[in-house]
Design a protein around this motif. Sequence first.
Motif, PDB file in Angstrom:
ATOM      1  N   THR A   1       0.488 -11.317  15.196  1.00  0.00           N
ATOM      2  CA  THR A   1       0.095 -11.735  13.789  1.00  0.00           C
ATOM      3  C   THR A   1      -1.347 -10.998  13.791  1.00  0.00           C
ATOM      4  OG1 THR A   1       1.285 -13.915  13.616  1.00  0.00           O
ATOM      5  CG2 THR A   1      -0.676 -13.679  12.154  1.00  0.00           C
ATOM      6  N   PHE A   2      -2.090 -11.112  14.850  1.00  0.00           N
ATOM      7  CA  PHE A   2      -3.650 -10.725  14.710  1.00  0.00           C
ATOM      8  C   PHE A   2      -3.461  -9.298  14.753  1.00  0.00           C
ATOM      9  CE2 PHE A   2      -4.591 -15.136  15.607  1.00  0.00           C
ATOM     10  CZ  PHE A   2      -5.258 -15.401  14.579  1.00  0.00           C
ATOM     11  N   GLY A   3      -2.404  -8.636  15.634  1.00  0.00           N
ATOM     12  CA  GLY A   3      -2.417  -7.172  15.895  1.00  0.00           C
ATOM     13  C   GLY A   3      -1.990  -6.560  14.460  1.00  0.00           C
ATOM     14  N   ILE A   4      -1.068  -7.312  13.708  1.00  0.00           N
ATOM     15  CA  ILE A   4      -0.768  -6.480  12.303  1.00  0.00           C
ATOM     16  C   ILE A   4      -1.936  -6.757  11.362  1.00  0.00           C
ATOM     17  CG2 ILE A   4       0.679  -7.068  10.374  1.00  0.00           C
ATOM     18  CD1 ILE A   4       3.041  -7.686  12.223  1.00  0.00           C
ATOM     19  N   ALA A   5      -2.728  -7.741  11.626  1.00  0.00           N
ATOM     20  CA  ALA A   5      -3.921  -8.124  10.704  1.00  0.00           C
ATOM     21  C   ALA A   5      -5.076  -6.989  10.979  1.00  0.00           C
ATOM     22  CB  ALA A   5      -4.403  -9.215  10.704  1.00  0.00           C
ATOM     23  N   LEU A   6      -5.043  -6.663  12.141  1.00  0.00           N
ATOM     24  CA  LEU A   6      -6.100  -6.082  12.435  1.00  0.00           C
ATOM     25  C   LEU A   6      -6.038  -4.353  12.075  1.00  0.00           C
ATOM     26  CD1 LEU A   6      -9.145  -5.376  14.227  1.00  0.00           C
ATOM     27  CD2 LEU A   6      -7.698  -4.871  16.326  1.00  0.00           C
ATOM     28  N   ALA A   7      -4.512  -4.001  12.573  1.00  0.00           N
ATOM     29  CA  ALA A   7      -4.047  -2.541  12.233  1.00  0.00           C
ATOM     30  C   ALA A   7      -4.222  -2.565  10.800  1.00  0.00           C
ATOM     31  CB  ALA A   7      -2.942  -2.428  12.788  1.00  0.00           C
ATOM     32  N   THR A   8      -3.949  -3.450   9.838  1.00  0.00           N
ATOM     33  CA  THR A   8      -4.136  -3.427   8.370  1.00  0.00           C
ATOM     34  C   THR A   8      -5.495  -3.116   7.927  1.00  0.00           C
ATOM     35  OG1 THR A   8      -1.989  -4.569   8.124  1.00  0.00           O
ATOM     36  CG2 THR A   8      -3.594  -4.386   6.256  1.00  0.00           C
ATOM     37  N   THR A   9      -6.431  -3.835   8.583  1.00  0.00           N
ATOM     38  CA  THR A   9      -7.746  -3.983   8.293  1.00  0.00           C
ATOM     39  C   THR A   9      -8.273  -2.323   8.631  1.00  0.00           C
ATOM     40  OG1 THR A   9      -7.903  -6.213   8.664  1.00  0.00           O
ATOM     41  CG2 THR A   9     -10.003  -5.011   8.435  1.00  0.00           C
ATOM     42  N   LEU A  10      -7.891  -2.107   9.694  1.00  0.00           N
ATOM     43  CA  LEU A  10      -8.575  -0.728  10.132  1.00  0.00           C
ATOM     44  C   LEU A  10      -8.154   0.620   9.225  1.00  0.00           C
ATOM     45  CD1 LEU A  10      -8.392  -0.849  14.143  1.00  0.00           C
ATOM     46  CD2 LEU A  10     -10.420  -1.228  12.515  1.00  0.00           C
ATOM     47  N   ILE A  11      -6.785   0.438   8.972  1.00  0.00           N
ATOM     48  CA  ILE A  11      -6.115   1.427   8.210  1.00  0.00           C
ATOM     49  C   ILE A  11      -6.889   1.433   6.514  1.00  0.00           C
ATOM     50  CG2 ILE A  11      -4.012   2.335   6.909  1.00  0.00           C
ATOM     51  CD1 ILE A  11      -2.621   1.262   9.504  1.00  0.00           C
ATOM     52  N   CYS A  12      -6.957   0.172   5.999  1.00  0.00           N
ATOM     53  CA  CYS A  12      -7.525   0.087   4.867  1.00  0.00           C
ATOM     54  C   CYS A  12      -9.003   0.519   4.719  1.00  0.00           C
ATOM     55  CB  CYS A  12      -7.381  -1.639   4.526  1.00  0.00           C
ATOM     56  SG  CYS A  12      -5.738  -2.107   3.973  1.00  0.00           S
ATOM     57  N   ALA A  13      -9.659   0.168   5.977  1.00  0.00           N
ATOM     58  CA  ALA A  13     -11.097   0.761   5.900  1.00  0.00           C
ATOM     59  C   ALA A  13     -11.189   2.173   6.032  1.00  0.00           C
ATOM     60  CB  ALA A  13     -11.727  -0.085   7.054  1.00  0.00           C
ATOM     61  N   ALA A  14     -10.424   2.721   6.785  1.00  0.00           N
ATOM     62  CA  ALA A  14     -10.294   4.311   6.825  1.00  0.00           C
ATOM     63  C   ALA A  14      -9.976   4.933   5.585  1.00  0.00           C
ATOM     64  CB  ALA A  14      -9.495   4.701   7.779  1.00  0.00           C
ATOM     65  N   ILE A  15      -9.068   4.363   4.669  1.00  0.00           N
ATOM     66  CA  ILE A  15      -8.621   4.930   3.420  1.00  0.00           C
ATOM     67  C   ILE A  15      -9.668   4.414   2.412  1.00  0.00           C
ATOM     68  CG2 ILE A  15      -6.843   5.073   1.905  1.00  0.00           C
ATOM     69  CD1 ILE A  15      -4.734   4.496   3.951  1.00  0.00           C
ATOM     70  N   GLY A  16     -10.021   3.304   2.231  1.00  0.00           N
ATOM     71  CA  GLY A  16     -10.710   2.473   1.305  1.00  0.00           C
ATOM     72  C   GLY A  16     -12.134   3.019   1.068  1.00  0.00           C
TER      73      GLY A  16
END
Length: 300
Positions: free
Chosen positions: A84-99
């Motif tokens: 759960t937290f691995g998916i949340a962390l990966a989603t957060t990092l990708i969103c920050a890199a794109i956002g």
Amino acid sequence: MTMASTETLRETARPALPPAARKWLLSAPMLLLFALMLLVPLLMTLVLSFNSFDFYKGIGSDLSLANYAEVLGDGYFYEIFGRTFGIALATTLICAAIGVPLAWFLNRMTPFWRSVMVLVVLGPLLISVVVRTLGWAIILGNKGVLNGALMDLGLIERPIRLMYSSGGIVLALVHVMLPYMVLAVWAALQRADASAEAAAESLGARPWTVFRRVVLPQAMPGVLSGSLIVFALSASAFATPAIIGGRRVKVAATAVHDEFMNTLNWPLGAAIAMILLVAIMAVMLTWTRLVEARVGKEYA
């Protein structure tokens, strides 16, 4: 005695409330709604998590820590929370890199194209979560749009398994979580000093240096708030992991759903939900302290 003098006497006779009491009085309706809609259900879930459960007798009235001991003592649940937290962390990092770059470009656009881009960014939030996730299921399937296009181009020989995988969940979550990151960073950049970029460029700084040394520090408050929102929503997401991950990739939210709806073990499901809530709050508080300390050192 005139009407005006009567009103004046009434005003002087009426005791004046202190400013603090007035603020609490004005906030009372919102606080009452907040307590009824959030705090009371959380309190009831907390109490439920201490109840016992028997498959033949149902929920018992005795209270204990047996449900928490079962969750914290089983490696199966550690795997679920880690995923759960691995998916949340990966989603957060990708969103920050794109956002962050997207918000920077959004801040430099003309008003017309900025309005168009804001509608494009907000597009995923205007679609039902079920419809949006089913669309991703069509795209990520073995015979879906993505695998079909890659095979037609000769880039792959056999389909890549994206459905029922953590990677597929991350892709679908990034699609819907990206607007929260973009809007948070854009709000921070709107409050930033635009002349700092021009000053850095006039001194001969390269675009990447300007972005890294000037834009990014000014956008850090937005990155912090956006990361907290994206991480919390991704860690507690249910519909997207349930449809994209299926029964093969289980996360904390789907585990809670299974305990409530399949095994009917509500106390155990409540314990998983409370542990998830405490873990998310701990991660968010730790992340806030670390980022604020680092930003404070850079500005010191």
